[in-house]
Enzyme design. Structure first.
Site, PDB file in Angstrom:
ATOM      1  N   GLY A 117      -2.916  -4.489  10.395  1.00 33.10           N
ATOM      2  CA  GLY A 117      -2.883  -3.043  10.618  1.00 33.10           C
ATOM      3  C   GLY A 117      -1.482  -2.475  10.781  1.00 33.10           C
ATOM      4  N   LEU A 177      -9.325  -5.234   2.104  1.00 35.03           N
ATOM      5  CA  LEU A 177      -9.474  -6.235   1.034  1.00 35.03           C
ATOM      6  C   LEU A 177     -10.802  -6.169   0.294  1.00 35.03           C
ATOM      7  CD1 LEU A 177      -7.785  -9.289   2.815  1.00 35.03           C
ATOM      8  CD2 LEU A 177      -6.830  -7.839   0.998  1.00 35.03           C
ATOM      9  N   HIS A 215      -0.333  -0.765  -2.231  1.00 34.33           N
ATOM     10  CA  HIS A 215      -0.359  -2.083  -2.888  1.00 34.33           C
ATOM     11  C   HIS A 215       1.045  -2.690  -2.818  1.00 34.33           C
ATOM     12  CE1 HIS A 215      -1.749  -5.212  -5.609  1.00 34.33           C
ATOM     13  NE2 HIS A 215      -0.618  -5.064  -6.263  1.00 34.33           N
ATOM     14  N   ASP A 245      -6.659  -1.188  -8.288  1.00 33.38           N
ATOM     15  CA  ASP A 245      -5.212  -0.890  -8.348  1.00 33.38           C
ATOM     16  C   ASP A 245      -4.846  -0.109  -9.608  1.00 33.38           C
ATOM     17  OD1 ASP A 245      -4.571  -4.249  -7.143  1.00 33.38           O
ATOM     18  OD2 ASP A 245      -4.997  -2.399  -6.024  1.00 33.38           O
TER      19      ASP A 245
HETATM   20  C1  GRF Z   1      -0.063  -6.672   3.596  1.00 29.95           C
HETATM   21  O1  GRF Z   1       0.179  -7.901   2.938  1.00 29.95           O
HETATM   22  C2  GRF Z   1       0.169  -5.541   2.663  1.00 29.95           C
HETATM   23  O2  GRF Z   1       1.036  -5.926   1.621  1.00 29.95           O
HETATM   24  C3  GRF Z   1      -1.150  -5.216   2.093  1.00 29.95           C
HETATM   25  O3  GRF Z   1      -2.099  -5.601   3.058  1.00 29.95           O
HETATM   26  C4  GRF Z   1      -1.526  -6.614   3.913  1.00 29.95           C
HETATM   27  C5  GRF Z   1      -1.782  -6.326   5.363  1.00 29.95           C
HETATM   28  O4  GRF Z   1      -1.155  -5.153   5.721  1.00 29.95           O
HETATM   29  N1  GRF Z   1      -1.208  -3.805   1.767  1.00 29.95           N
HETATM   30  P1  GRF Z   1      -1.391  -4.557   7.211  1.00 29.95           P
HETATM   31  O5  GRF Z   1      -0.313  -5.134   8.084  1.00 29.95           O
HETATM   32  O6  GRF Z   1      -2.773  -5.003   7.669  1.00 29.95           O
HETATM   33  O7  GRF Z   1      -1.265  -3.087   7.060  1.00 29.95           O
END
Ligand code: GRF
Length: 232
Positions: A18, A90, A109, A150
């Protein structure tokens, strides 16, 4: 009668630490994005540290089953949620959510889309692929989500030079810092209804604090400029 500027409320979807959520929270708190508020944080993983970040700010936060995201639609009500931020989320969004919030979903991304994006390009794998390709630069892209993976139109990109000896983890760390900056730029643009103009001429954020590698960085930007022209 004073005119009250409507607040633009976001739901933020996360899966992990996060840090992108935190970047937006901090920007709102520091007055960088007036008129924005995070109404809801939803995670598809119960161990996501981002949930704690929401809790710390008394923001409603909950976990959905990543194998059954149909419940997501019910949670995202346009009466209270104006836009959605995918911050390290994800799972794939259900098409009905993308339709319901068409043009109002931002994804961040960790690469310069359209390069190194699409199915299978997430997390450390992205940076491993960049290093394997020998590209002199990488970066991050904040874009509008469409029905592809994406593939939505870029709002803003941040370019990061690949430095000699970089490991995938080194690169990931530097790209993540730029993600935080360009995500705030994109969120602010959505709140201020400037997304259309930014998509027409996607900005490229240039972080020149890296003393070494600036030359490759500038060269990379020039090359990127050519590929960008192809996109416009
Ligand atoms: C990171 O690897 C970022 O590149 C991608 O999601 C992953 C986690 O990001 N967008 P976060 O720290 O949970 O925001």
């Amino acid at each position: 009668m004073p005119s009250f500027k409507k607040v633009f409320s976001f739901a933020v979807l996360i899966s992990g630490s996060g840090s992108n959520l935190q970047a937006v929270l901090d920007a709102i708190e520091n007055g960088i994005i007036p008129g924005a508020r995070i109404e809801l944080v939803i995670s598809d993983r119960e161990d996501a540290y981002g949930l704690e970040r929401a809790e710390n700010k008394d923001i409603t936060n909950l976990v959905i089953d990543k194998n059954d995201t149909s419940g997501l639609l019910k949670l995202l009500n346009p009466k209270s949620i104006d836009g959605i931020i995918l911050a390290g989320y994800l799972s794939i969004l259900p098409p009905e959510v993308i339709e319901k919030y068409s043009g109002k979903i931002i994804n961040i991304h960790p690469a310069l889309l359209p390069m190194f994006g699409g199915r299978g390009f997430y997390g450390i794998r992205v940076h491993q692929a960049v290093l394997a390709s020998g590209a002199p630069y990488s970066g991050a892209t904040a874009h509008i989500v469409d029905c592809g993976i994406d593939t939505g139109p870029a709002i803003v990109r941040g370019v990061v030079p690949v430095l000699t000896g970089d490991t995938a983890e080194d690169l990931q760390k530097r790209v993540l810092e730029v993600e935080h900056i360009i995500l705030v730029i994109a969120v602010k643009a959505m709140v201020e209804d400037r997304i259309k103009e930014m998509i027409e001429k996607p900005a490229v954020y240039m972080d020149t604090k890296e003393k070494n590698g600036v030359l490759e960085f500038a060269r990379g930007l020039a090359e990127l400029g050519d590929s960008l022209k192809g996109e416009l």
